[in-house]
Design a protein around this motif. Structure first.
Motif, short mmCIF file in Angstrom:
data_model
loop_
_atom_site.label_atom_id
_atom_site.label_comp_id
_atom_site.label_asym_id
_atom_site.label_seq_id
_atom_site.Cartn_x
_atom_site.Cartn_y
_atom_site.Cartn_z
N GLN A 1 27.54 -3.38 -31.99
CA GLN A 1 27.92 -3.62 -30.60
C GLN A 1 26.69 -3.64 -29.70
OE1 GLN A 1 30.74 -0.78 -28.90
NE2 GLN A 1 31.81 -2.49 -27.94
N ARG A 2 25.77 -2.71 -29.92
CA ARG A 2 24.55 -2.68 -29.10
C ARG A 2 23.66 -3.89 -29.39
NH1 ARG A 2 21.21 2.00 -30.03
NH2 ARG A 2 22.36 2.47 -31.92
N VAL A 3 23.60 -4.32 -30.65
CA VAL A 3 22.79 -5.50 -30.99
C VAL A 3 23.35 -6.73 -30.28
CG1 VAL A 3 22.11 -7.07 -32.84
CG2 VAL A 3 22.00 -4.60 -33.20
N LEU A 4 24.66 -6.88 -30.29
CA LEU A 4 25.25 -8.06 -29.67
C LEU A 4 25.14 -8.02 -28.15
CD1 LEU A 4 28.35 -8.58 -31.97
CD2 LEU A 4 26.17 -9.80 -31.98
N LEU A 5 25.11 -6.84 -27.58
CA LEU A 5 24.82 -6.74 -26.16
C LEU A 5 23.38 -7.15 -25.88
CD1 LEU A 5 25.48 -5.97 -23.27
CD2 LEU A 5 25.02 -3.57 -23.85
N ALA A 6 22.46 -6.73 -26.74
CA ALA A 6 21.06 -7.16 -26.60
C ALA A 6 20.95 -8.68 -26.68
CB ALA A 6 20.20 -6.50 -27.68
N GLN A 7 21.73 -9.27 -27.59
CA GLN A 7 21.73 -10.73 -27.73
C GLN A 7 22.15 -11.40 -26.42
OE1 GLN A 7 25.00 -13.10 -29.66
NE2 GLN A 7 23.56 -13.11 -31.37
N ARG A 8 23.18 -10.85 -25.79
CA ARG A 8 23.62 -11.42 -24.51
C ARG A 8 22.58 -11.22 -23.41
NH1 ARG A 8 27.07 -11.66 -28.80
NH2 ARG A 8 29.05 -12.63 -28.21
N LEU A 9 21.94 -10.07 -23.40
CA LEU A 9 20.94 -9.81 -22.36
C LEU A 9 19.72 -10.72 -22.51
CD1 LEU A 9 21.02 -5.91 -22.14
CD2 LEU A 9 22.01 -7.57 -20.56
N LEU A 10 19.46 -11.17 -23.73
CA LEU A 10 18.33 -12.08 -23.95
C LEU A 10 18.54 -13.40 -23.19
CD1 LEU A 10 15.66 -12.20 -25.65
CD2 LEU A 10 16.96 -13.58 -27.29
N ARG A 11 19.76 -13.70 -22.84
CA ARG A 11 20.06 -14.95 -22.13
C ARG A 11 19.66 -14.87 -20.65
NH1 ARG A 11 23.70 -18.08 -24.99
NH2 ARG A 11 24.43 -19.14 -23.12
N ASP A 12 19.28 -13.67 -20.18
CA ASP A 12 18.97 -13.48 -18.76
C ASP A 12 20.12 -14.02 -17.92
OD1 ASP A 12 17.59 -12.80 -16.46
OD2 ASP A 12 16.54 -14.72 -16.36
N PRO A 13 21.33 -13.47 -18.11
CA PRO A 13 22.51 -14.07 -17.48
C PRO A 13 22.58 -13.81 -15.98
CG PRO A 13 23.12 -12.05 -18.61
CD PRO A 13 21.67 -12.30 -18.94
N ARG A 14 23.21 -14.72 -15.30
CA ARG A 14 23.59 -14.49 -13.90
C ARG A 14 24.90 -13.71 -13.84
NH1 ARG A 14 24.95 -12.97 -9.95
NH2 ARG A 14 25.08 -13.85 -7.85
N LEU A 15 25.75 -13.97 -14.83
CA LEU A 15 27.05 -13.32 -14.92
C LEU A 15 27.22 -12.77 -16.33
CD1 LEU A 15 29.90 -12.63 -13.87
CD2 LEU A 15 30.59 -14.96 -14.45
N LEU A 16 27.37 -11.46 -16.44
CA LEU A 16 27.53 -10.79 -17.73
C LEU A 16 28.95 -10.25 -17.80
CD1 LEU A 16 26.32 -9.69 -20.39
CD2 LEU A 16 25.53 -7.70 -19.09
N ILE A 17 29.72 -10.74 -18.78
CA ILE A 17 31.14 -10.41 -18.91
C ILE A 17 31.34 -9.66 -20.22
CG2 ILE A 17 33.47 -11.36 -19.01
CD1 ILE A 17 32.28 -13.92 -17.69
N LEU A 18 31.87 -8.44 -20.13
CA LEU A 18 31.96 -7.57 -21.30
C LEU A 18 33.37 -7.02 -21.45
CD1 LEU A 18 28.75 -5.54 -20.41
CD2 LEU A 18 28.88 -7.44 -22.03
N ASP A 19 33.92 -7.17 -22.64
CA ASP A 19 35.26 -6.65 -22.93
C ASP A 19 35.13 -5.38 -23.76
OD1 ASP A 19 37.96 -6.29 -23.18
OD2 ASP A 19 38.38 -8.28 -23.99
N GLU A 20 35.34 -4.25 -23.15
CA GLU A 20 35.22 -2.95 -23.81
C GLU A 20 33.83 -2.77 -24.46
OE1 GLU A 20 37.21 -0.33 -23.75
OE2 GLU A 20 38.56 -1.38 -22.41
N PRO A 21 32.75 -2.80 -23.69
CA PRO A 21 31.40 -2.77 -24.27
C PRO A 21 31.01 -1.44 -24.89
CG PRO A 21 31.29 -2.60 -21.89
CD PRO A 21 32.72 -2.90 -22.23
N THR A 22 31.80 -0.38 -24.70
CA THR A 22 31.47 0.92 -25.28
C THR A 22 32.52 1.39 -26.27
OG1 THR A 22 32.58 2.11 -23.46
CG2 THR A 22 30.24 1.60 -23.17
N SER A 23 33.41 0.50 -26.71
CA SER A 23 34.54 0.91 -27.54
C SER A 23 34.12 1.54 -28.87
CB SER A 23 35.46 -0.29 -27.81
OG SER A 23 34.75 -1.32 -28.48
#
Length: 255
Positions: A135-157
């Motif tokens: 889960q943390r790796v895939l969050l890192a993958q999303r952050l690498l995109r330098d997003p304007r909008l970050l949408i997370l479904d249960e990011p700490t589940s």
């Protein structure tokens, strides 16, 4: 500027799943989406991410970000591939990669891995990680995109207590320069880290306001079918303790 939804609807055949006449959210910051199971939280996030068809309009900064500036982490995130953690994170920039990976690309991967305390796992295989590590790796993958909008479904589940706090603290810090919208089941964590909450019930927005105004028995009890007590932690953040509603009087006990 703001994120503005107007007449946003999602349906499954003739059955409406989501009906939001209007919702206005800040252009940056940490917004928590809360509500009981089946309320429509995931559907709302998928509509924002553009992965389900929807009616109505959505704007952010007066338009809508390009797909490359939107990062979405769904609830189902298992990776069974044998690729390394670093290579998995690098895929977050797949639209911009050329014939070869540059030193800058690798440096950015190292940066986001460090942010999430993942540097020691850089060369580990994804299919050998725990659910929380993935889960943390895939969050890192999303952050690498330098997003304007970050949408997370249960990011700490899938995270333990230490990493729940670490990840949510990071997201709150990053939300100064982007809009983070996260569905959260833990109301206490939502109250501690989100600046605004959107309470969803039956595919509609039941309420949206600050955590202090949303996390009360008068608001939560009828939606969750509970009787809750709301305490305050040492930093005056709301702490929600739920009790069964049967045989209990309405309202909450505030401490």
């Amino acid at each position: 500027m703001s994120l503005i939804l107007k007449d946003l609807t999602v349906s499954a055949g003739k059955r409406p799943l989501l009906e939001i006449p209007e919702l206005v959210l800040p252009a940056a910051g940490f917004v928590g989406i809360i509500g009981p199971n089946g309320a429509g939280k995931s559907t709302l996030l998928k509509a924002l991410a553009g992965v389900v068809s929807h009616g109505g309009t959505k704007t952010l900064d007066g338009a809508w970000p390009d797909a490359g500036r939107i990062a979405f982490l769904p609830q189902d995130f298992t990776v069974s591939a044998a690729m390394s953690v670093a290579d998995c994170v690098l895929l977050g920039r797949r639209e911009h990669l050329g014939w070869r990976v540059t030193g800058h690309d690798r440096a950015e991967v190292r940066r986001v891995l460090s942010m999430l305390d993942l540097t020691p796992l850089s060369d580990a295989r994804m299919d050998r990680l725990s659910g929380g590590q993935q889960q943390r790796v895939l969050l890192a993958q999303r952050l690498l995109r330098d997003p304007r909008l970050l949408i997370l479904d249960e990011p700490t589940s899938a995270l333990d207590l230490h990493h729940q706090l670490e990840v949510l603290s990071l997201l709150k810090t990053l939300s100064g320069g982007m809009l983070v919208i996260a569905a959260l089941h833990d109301l206490t964590l939502a109250g501690r880290f989100a600046e605004q909450l959107v309470l969803i019930e039956g595919g509609r927005v039941h309420a949206t306001d600050s955590p202090e105004r949303i996390l009360t028995g008068g608001t939560l009890d009828p939606v969750y079918a509970i009787r809750c007590e709301v305490f305050r932690d040492r930093d005056s953040n709301p702490v929600v303790v739920a009790h069964p509603a049967q045989g209990a009087r309405a309202g909450s006990l505030e401490r």
